[in-house]
Design a protein around this motif. Structure first.
Motif, PDB file in Angstrom:
ATOM      1  N   ILE B  57       0.821  -1.394  -0.206  1.00 25.16           N
ATOM      2  CA  ILE B  57      -0.028   0.020  -0.179  1.00 25.16           C
ATOM      3  C   ILE B  57       1.003   1.345  -0.008  1.00 25.16           C
ATOM      4  O   ILE B  57       0.559   2.240  -0.804  1.00 25.16           O
ATOM      5  CB  ILE B  57      -0.799   0.015   1.346  1.00 25.16           C
ATOM      6  CG1 ILE B  57      -1.991  -1.159   1.250  1.00 25.16           C
ATOM      7  CG2 ILE B  57      -1.719   1.255   1.507  1.00 25.16           C
ATOM      8  CD1 ILE B  57      -2.425  -1.386   2.307  1.00 25.16           C
ATOM      9  N   ILE B  58       2.086   1.409   0.899  1.00 22.22           N
ATOM     10  CA  ILE B  58       2.634   2.559   0.933  1.00 22.22           C
ATOM     11  C   ILE B  58       3.427   2.597  -0.342  1.00 22.22           C
ATOM     12  O   ILE B  58       3.380   3.834  -1.052  1.00 22.22           O
ATOM     13  CB  ILE B  58       3.880   2.273   2.133  1.00 22.22           C
ATOM     14  CG1 ILE B  58       2.969   2.147   3.479  1.00 22.22           C
ATOM     15  CG2 ILE B  58       4.978   3.423   2.028  1.00 22.22           C
ATOM     16  CD1 ILE B  58       4.142   2.049   4.641  1.00 22.22           C
ATOM     17  N   ALA B  59       3.991   1.513  -1.084  1.00 24.77           N
ATOM     18  CA  ALA B  59       4.745   1.570  -2.362  1.00 24.77           C
ATOM     19  C   ALA B  59       3.629   2.163  -3.417  1.00 24.77           C
ATOM     20  O   ALA B  59       4.105   2.935  -4.029  1.00 24.77           O
ATOM     21  CB  ALA B  59       5.071   0.143  -2.777  1.00 24.77           C
ATOM     22  N   GLU B  60       2.400   1.820  -3.298  1.00 22.25           N
ATOM     23  CA  GLU B  60       1.379   2.244  -4.157  1.00 22.25           C
ATOM     24  C   GLU B  60       1.353   3.781  -4.155  1.00 22.25           C
ATOM     25  O   GLU B  60       1.503   4.685  -5.073  1.00 22.25           O
ATOM     26  CB  GLU B  60       0.053   1.810  -3.879  1.00 22.25           C
ATOM     27  CG  GLU B  60      -1.100   1.811  -4.950  1.00 22.25           C
ATOM     28  CD  GLU B  60      -0.659   1.012  -6.205  1.00 22.25           C
ATOM     29  OE1 GLU B  60      -1.041   1.510  -7.317  1.00 22.25           O
ATOM     30  OE2 GLU B  60       0.311   0.124  -6.183  1.00 22.25           O
ATOM     31  N   LYS B  61       1.296   4.542  -2.717  1.00 20.45           N
ATOM     32  CA  LYS B  61       1.212   5.701  -2.549  1.00 20.45           C
ATOM     33  C   LYS B  61       2.446   6.477  -2.853  1.00 20.45           C
ATOM     34  O   LYS B  61       2.280   7.812  -3.288  1.00 20.45           O
ATOM     35  CB  LYS B  61       0.531   5.961  -1.202  1.00 20.45           C
ATOM     36  CG  LYS B  61      -0.622   5.463  -0.692  1.00 20.45           C
ATOM     37  CD  LYS B  61      -1.055   5.862   0.767  1.00 20.45           C
ATOM     38  CE  LYS B  61      -2.380   5.234   0.910  1.00 20.45           C
ATOM     39  NZ  LYS B  61      -3.381   5.841   0.407  1.00 20.45           N
ATOM     40  N   VAL B  62       3.464   6.086  -2.215  1.00 20.75           N
ATOM     41  CA  VAL B  62       4.790   7.028  -2.734  1.00 20.75           C
ATOM     42  C   VAL B  62       5.835   6.714  -3.970  1.00 20.75           C
ATOM     43  O   VAL B  62       6.614   7.170  -4.107  1.00 20.75           O
ATOM     44  CB  VAL B  62       5.620   6.910  -1.292  1.00 20.75           C
ATOM     45  CG1 VAL B  62       4.924   7.182  -0.146  1.00 20.75           C
ATOM     46  CG2 VAL B  62       6.197   5.445  -1.112  1.00 20.75           C
ATOM     47  N   GLY B  63       5.185   5.355  -4.221  1.00 22.87           N
ATOM     48  CA  GLY B  63       5.980   5.113  -5.663  1.00 22.87           C
ATOM     49  C   GLY B  63       6.972   4.369  -5.512  1.00 22.87           C
ATOM     50  O   GLY B  63       8.166   4.302  -6.503  1.00 22.87           O
ATOM     51  N   ALA B  64       7.655   3.777  -4.246  1.00 21.09           N
ATOM     52  CA  ALA B  64       8.834   3.374  -3.931  1.00 21.09           C
ATOM     53  C   ALA B  64       8.591   2.288  -2.738  1.00 21.09           C
ATOM     54  O   ALA B  64       7.835   2.354  -1.806  1.00 21.09           O
ATOM     55  CB  ALA B  64       9.944   4.183  -3.545  1.00 21.09           C
ATOM     56  N   ARG B  65       9.329   1.221  -2.711  1.00 20.36           N
ATOM     57  CA  ARG B  65       9.427   0.482  -1.613  1.00 20.36           C
ATOM     58  C   ARG B  65      10.979   0.036  -1.204  1.00 20.36           C
ATOM     59  O   ARG B  65      11.955   0.287  -2.177  1.00 20.36           O
ATOM     60  CB  ARG B  65       8.824  -1.017  -1.874  1.00 20.36           C
ATOM     61  CG  ARG B  65       9.520  -1.754  -2.868  1.00 20.36           C
ATOM     62  CD  ARG B  65       8.825  -3.313  -2.939  1.00 20.36           C
ATOM     63  NE  ARG B  65       7.767  -3.346  -3.570  1.00 20.36           N
ATOM     64  CZ  ARG B  65       6.864  -4.140  -3.294  1.00 20.36           C
ATOM     65  NH1 ARG B  65       6.608  -4.750  -1.991  1.00 20.36           N
ATOM     66  NH2 ARG B  65       5.579  -4.110  -4.225  1.00 20.36           N
ATOM     67  N   CYS B  66      11.141  -0.450   0.131  1.00 20.80           N
ATOM     68  CA  CYS B  66      12.420  -0.768   0.312  1.00 20.80           C
ATOM     69  C   CYS B  66      12.672  -2.158   0.704  1.00 20.80           C
ATOM     70  O   CYS B  66      11.972  -2.565   1.748  1.00 20.80           O
ATOM     71  CB  CYS B  66      12.820   0.005   1.318  1.00 20.80           C
ATOM     72  SG  CYS B  66      14.709  -0.207   1.726  1.00 20.80           S
ATOM     73  N   LYS B  67      13.561  -3.028   0.337  1.00 30.27           N
ATOM     74  CA  LYS B  67      13.676  -4.419   0.901  1.00 30.27           C
ATOM     75  C   LYS B  67      14.749  -4.145   1.958  1.00 30.27           C
ATOM     76  O   LYS B  67      15.858  -3.514   1.809  1.00 30.27           O
ATOM     77  CB  LYS B  67      14.211  -5.036  -0.378  1.00 30.27           C
ATOM     78  CG  LYS B  67      14.702  -6.425   0.359  1.00 30.27           C
ATOM     79  CD  LYS B  67      13.933  -7.507  -0.038  1.00 30.27           C
ATOM     80  CE  LYS B  67      14.541  -8.893   0.479  1.00 30.27           C
ATOM     81  NZ  LYS B  67      13.409  -9.648   1.098  1.00 30.27           N
ATOM     82  N   GLU B  68      14.337  -4.899   3.209  1.00 28.28           N
ATOM     83  CA  GLU B  68      15.131  -4.368   4.406  1.00 28.28           C
ATOM     84  C   GLU B  68      15.898  -5.899   4.627  1.00 28.28           C
ATOM     85  O   GLU B  68      15.463  -7.079   4.631  1.00 28.28           O
ATOM     86  CB  GLU B  68      14.112  -4.174   5.497  1.00 28.28           C
ATOM     87  CG  GLU B  68      13.260  -2.977   5.292  1.00 28.28           C
ATOM     88  CD  GLU B  68      12.406  -2.699   6.765  1.00 28.28           C
ATOM     89  OE1 GLU B  68      12.642  -1.629   7.343  1.00 28.28           O
ATOM     90  OE2 GLU B  68      11.631  -3.734   7.021  1.00 28.28           O
ATOM     91  N   THR B  69      17.201  -5.465   4.793  1.00 30.03           N
ATOM     92  CA  THR B  69      17.863  -6.662   5.215  1.00 30.03           C
ATOM     93  C   THR B  69      18.626  -6.288   6.654  1.00 30.03           C
ATOM     94  O   THR B  69      18.841  -5.150   6.792  1.00 30.03           O
ATOM     95  CB  THR B  69      19.102  -7.041   4.261  1.00 30.03           C
ATOM     96  OG1 THR B  69      19.663  -5.963   3.755  1.00 30.03           O
ATOM     97  CG2 THR B  69      18.574  -7.942   3.104  1.00 30.03           C
ATOM     98  N   TRP B  70      18.874  -7.270   7.628  1.00 24.15           N
ATOM     99  CA  TRP B  70      19.055  -7.091   8.801  1.00 24.15           C
ATOM    100  C   TRP B  70      20.285  -7.998   9.302  1.00 24.15           C
ATOM    101  O   TRP B  70      20.890  -8.787   8.551  1.00 24.15           O
ATOM    102  CB  TRP B  70      18.221  -7.490   9.915  1.00 24.15           C
ATOM    103  CG  TRP B  70      16.783  -6.694   9.487  1.00 24.15           C
ATOM    104  CD1 TRP B  70      15.728  -6.985   8.881  1.00 24.15           C
ATOM    105  CD2 TRP B  70      16.312  -5.591  10.165  1.00 24.15           C
ATOM    106  NE1 TRP B  70      14.909  -6.053   8.613  1.00 24.15           N
ATOM    107  CE2 TRP B  70      15.088  -5.160   9.865  1.00 24.15           C
ATOM    108  CE3 TRP B  70      17.022  -4.509  10.919  1.00 24.15           C
ATOM    109  CZ2 TRP B  70      14.384  -4.231  10.133  1.00 24.15           C
ATOM    110  CZ3 TRP B  70      16.308  -3.502  11.439  1.00 24.15           C
ATOM    111  CH2 TRP B  70      15.045  -3.189  10.818  1.00 24.15           C
ATOM    112  N   LEU B  71      21.219  -7.748  10.294  1.00 24.65           N
ATOM    113  CA  LEU B  71      21.995  -8.422  11.168  1.00 24.65           C
ATOM    114  C   LEU B  71      21.414  -9.691  11.331  1.00 24.65           C
ATOM    115  O   LEU B  71      20.582  -9.919  11.849  1.00 24.65           O
ATOM    116  CB  LEU B  71      22.577  -7.931  12.243  1.00 24.65           C
ATOM    117  CG  LEU B  71      23.851  -7.852  12.699  1.00 24.65           C
ATOM    118  CD1 LEU B  71      24.926  -7.433  11.542  1.00 24.65           C
ATOM    119  CD2 LEU B  71      24.203  -6.745  13.794  1.00 24.65           C
TER     120      LEU B  71
END
Lengths: 319, 556
Positions: B57-71
């Protein structure tokens, strides 16, 4: 026959060197190309990275690169040799390396000899497959199994307590005296079956007539093992020993890093862990490289020495 | 032969194309949704799945997404060191304690020219605060995403370190007043003698100490709090003289470790304390067997409170509350209100990012109120409801659903390491986050905690502590020491001090002859030359005070 061996076929054909190459090269094009690729591979992946060794003599900073960093001579080596922790970690590495080397040889050879005596082919194959399976487990899984098995509510303590050998769970990972042996045992459990394969292969190439002769002389099973199988394995054993002596300082990283903890750190840390703690974690890549160079140098010396010893003793040698 | 060749050529081609495709992250065509990559040098509390609903939904609204990677193991230094050795970075990075090294390596993009273009980013800090982020070259390279308060401070949870205790223990003793370390351990001893097992029948673990790797703060840094100082982390700052004091060698440190040593031999301290891993520790806490311990709230509570809720074990009083424990009952500063400015680390954009403007826009968009509501509260009418006064609330079913770990990873998307506000929402009536919404906070508390709060006459975890606030303009000093490494003499000493404490503190606690072991530890500690470290900390302290005075002078 005598004629043929006295002069090589090449000279017999009276071809000059260049003519010979021209004639033979197209036929062997596959071999030539693949060996050239192999040499390029060696240069690219084994020799070019050695340029990185320069960083051991610099105060290396990634932003400035190898050519921009300040040269500091042997300062990093001095830091290393003045550091008590380094010597302690070196001791741990050598101790665990030697224990592993000796035990893994003894168990692998012993296992191969025993397995070779199993009459039923089906049982033999079954045992062999089962025993080398752990080799394919990742170290993380192995350490998890060991950690679980030896925890206060783990299988080992449960067993010891139900047998009434101990009345309180043994804290295996907080007693310094146990750690090296836990590592050794884990390695044996993981690698014995795999290491035995090469000996089993060597055993199959022993001339059966030797065993038949021994049978006629009235030798029993253990005598045949002792007087025929083991001596025939000697060249294999010695070559493998020479190669593996050079690996003594590669006593390990994952096992010690994951199984170790603060209580037993003084016996569990190895040189590789030292490199991680003081090199990578502190961004002192130069110090890490210096420790790596030291390790390589010692390993080369060990291989050459053991090779020489073997040569002097009139045994097999690597080079 | 021929088929084999074809197959291998095809495979090689496939690898090349996939490698090229992988390099194209963050550079989409028009109308497409941009894909950013990220790495956060912290352990994920929740890992978001690729098909997460709110993320979409956020990607739809702002036109971007972020794939999160963690320790996933080890610590920030190892992970960032490895990234630096490879020279390949994700678009966004939070290097944690290793942020300074990323800057030194030239891996980060300077923010100065972008901040003014993005109002939500600029609004996040005052000009003075932004200036504190400047590195030696005068530029800003990251912003800390946490602890900024919009509007009013509505903090309900004590999200920092404390001596924690289970509600069932307090209830058993009719909610006694506990202000000293001796009273704390005495209570645990008495309770354990009277009730050796949990209501479910498992043996209690009266007191455990998490000691794995960097998390050994649960063992080592209590002396500063016991002396009534706030969490400067690596040192105490004497407020009157403005001098650095080493908390490892104070009389209080000795008393504290002697107490632990006694309790270890009394069977109160868990014998597995020093060998347990973090996972083992969390599973112990989740079982409800542990009566008390020291830890940071964020290090345990988010995980185990949800476990208690979903296992329906809250009824046994397993939940933990903090106690205002000091060495002699003096005023404490376990809690430091008002949001603390941690300039030592934060979210940064790397030189590997191909769409820097897009990356800043993404951070900016995530701070829009509409997106903040999605990140913090979820989807309206699904994850929360709004009453006739515009107040947000959650039904019991919604509360339970939002505590479910599967739902958290497939539906909710907090983008937890991107800048986020706490305090009041821009609408002026709600809290930014559900945890701080007064009505909701109270409604979601386990009954045992409510009873406990009522007995002590408080409303929040924070009030349990009755902390005073004496922290100076330099606070927190750990934002400097966290970034130290062996490139300076003080940093080398700091590393050696850590190694020494890692090795000796467990021995000190377990020793049969405390005095002799303590003396041996103090001797080994002196060999690490802590004075070099303290000198550099004093320098930084003086710099911070000077800096603040300069700022005041420039204002008048």
């Amino acid at each position: 026959m005598a004629n043929y061996t006295s002069a090589s076929p090449m000279l017999g054909n009276k071809l000059s060197r260049s003519q010979h190459i021209r004639k033979e090269a197209p036929k062997q094009i596959f071999l030539l190309v693949s060996s050239a690729l192999l040499i390029i591979y060696g240069i690219v992946f084994y020799y070019i990275p050695l340029v990185g060794w320069l960083t051991a003599f610099q105060n290396y900073q990634p932003a400035k690169g190898i050519f921009g960093s300040e040269w500091i001579g042997f300062a990093k080596f001095k830091f290393l040799f003045d550091d008590k922790t380094f010597w302690q970690d070196l001791r741990n590495t050598i101790a665990m390396g030697v224990i592993n080397l000796v035990l893994s040889f003894v168990t692998a050879i012993g296992f191969a000899l025993l397995l070779n005596e199993v009459r039923s082919m089906l049982a033999k194959r079954f045992i062999q497959t089962i025993s080398y399976m752990p080799h394919f487990l990742s170290m993380i899984i192995v350490t998890a199994i060991v950690h679980d098995a030896l925890s206060s509510e783990g299988a080992v303590n449960e067993l010891l307590m139900s047998l009434k050998w101990v009345d309180q769970a043994i804290p295996f990972f907080s007693i310094k005296g146990y750690f090296w042996w836990i590592v050794a045992f884990t390695n044996i459990w993981k690698e014995t079956g795999w290491n035995a394969i090469i000996y089993l292969a060597a055993i199959t190439s022993i001339d059966p007539s030797l065993y038949e002769a021994a049978d006629i002389d009235g030798a029993g099973r253990f005598q045949k093992m002792w007087y025929i199988t083991l001596p025939s394995l000697k060249p294999t054993i010695i070559i493998l020993l020479i190669i593996n002596v050079g690996n003594v300082l590669n006593a390990g990283f994952e096992l010690q890093y994951i199984l170790g903890n603060d209580v037993i750190r003084s016996v569990s840390d190895t040189i590789d862990i030292y490199v991680l703690r003081w090199g990578i974690k502190q961004f002192d890549f130069s110090l890490g490289t210096a420790a790596g160079i030291f390790k390589s140098a010692v390993s080369i010396i060990l291989v050459v020495l053991s090779n020489q010893v073997s040569k002097w003793a009139g045994e097999e040698k690597l080079f | 032969m021929k088929t084999k060749k074809i197959v291998s050529v095809a495979l090689a081609a496939l690898m090349v194309t996939s490698a090229v495709a992988a390099c194209n992250g963050g550079k989409p065509g028009a109308g497409e949704i941009k894909e950013f990559s990220s790495f956060f040098a912290a352990t994920a509390t929740t890992t978001i799945t690729d098909d997460n609903e709110i993320q979409a939904i956020i990607a739809e609204k702002v036109g971007a997404r972020c794939k999160e990677t963690w320790l996933t193991g080890g610590d920030a230094g190892e992970a960032i060191g490895t990234l630096m050795a490879s020279g390949q970075y994700p678009d966004f990075i939070n290097g944690g304690d290793a942020s300074k090294q990323l800057y030194d390596a030239g891996a980060l993009v300077a923010w100065d020219e972008y901040i003014d273009k993005y109002p939500n980013i600029k609004e996040f800090y005052s000009d003075y605060d932004w200036d504190q982020f400047r590195q030696e070259d005068g530029h800003i390279y990251w912003m800390n995403p946490f602890d900024q308060i919009y509007g009013q401070d509505m903090t309900t949870e004590h999200s920092a370190e404390a001596f924690w205790i289970q509600c069932r223990v307090l209830e058993w003793d009719n909610y006694p007043t506990i202000t000293t370390m001796d009273e704390y351990f005495d209570l645990i001893e008495r309770y354990n003698a009277a009730n050796p097992t949990t209501p479910e029948g498992a043996a209690n673990i009266p007191y455990t100490i998490l000691c794995e790797d960097w998390r050994y703060f649960c063992l080592e840094n209590a002396p500063q709090f016991l002396d009534g100082y706030p969490n400067d982390g690596s040192v105490i700052v004497d407020v009157d003289t403005e001098q650095i004091v080493d908390y490892n060698t104070t009389p209080t440190a000795r008393v504290y470790f002697q107490k632990l040593n006694e309790e270890y031999h009394n069977g109160i301290v868990d014998p597995e304390s020093f060998t347990q891993t973090y996972d083992e520790y969390i599973s112990k806490l989740s079982s409800g067997r542990v009566l008390g311990f020291i830890d940071q709230w964020w290090d345990f509570a988010y995980t185990i409170n949800d476990v208690f809720k979903s296992n329906d074990t809250e009824q046994y009083g397993y939940n933990y509350v903090p106690l205002p424990v000091t060495i002699d009952g003096r005023d404490n500063q376990w809690n430091t209100p008002g949001g603390q400015l941690n300039v030592s680390s934060g979210i940064a954009i790397t030189t590997s990012c191909k769409d820097v403007e897009g990356a800043f826009k993404f951070i900016n968009d995530l701070l829009d109120q509409e997106i903040l509501d999605l990140r913090n509260w979820g989807v309206k009418d699904v994850d929360y409801c709004v009453d006739e006064n515009g107040l947000y609330y959650r039904t019991d079913a919604q509360v339970a659903q939002c505590a479910d770990s599967n739902y958290k990873s497939t539906h909710l998307c907090g983008y937890s390491y991107f800048p986020n506000w706490s305090g009041t929402s821009r609408d002026g009536i709600n809290a930014m986050t559900p945890g701080q919404q007064p009505s909701l906070f109270r409604a979601t508390l386990p009954q045992s905690v409510v009873d406990c709060f009522d007995a002590y006459g408080v409303d929040t975890y924070v009030e349990m502590l009755h902390s005073v606030d004496n922290s100076g303009v330099w606070f927190p000093m750990w934002s400097y020491s966290n970034n130290m490494n062996t490139s300076t003499p003080g940093g080398t000493a700091w590393t050696r001090m850590g190694e020494c404490k890692h090795q000796w503190l467990p021995e000190v606690v377990m020793s049969d002859d405390f005095d002799a072991t303590w003396d041996a530890y103090m001797a080994a500690y002196a060999e690490t030359e802590p004075e070099l470290f303290l000198a550099e900390m004093q320098e930084e302290l003086d710099r911070r005070i000077q800096n603040y005075n300069d700022f005041l002078a420039s204002q008048s």
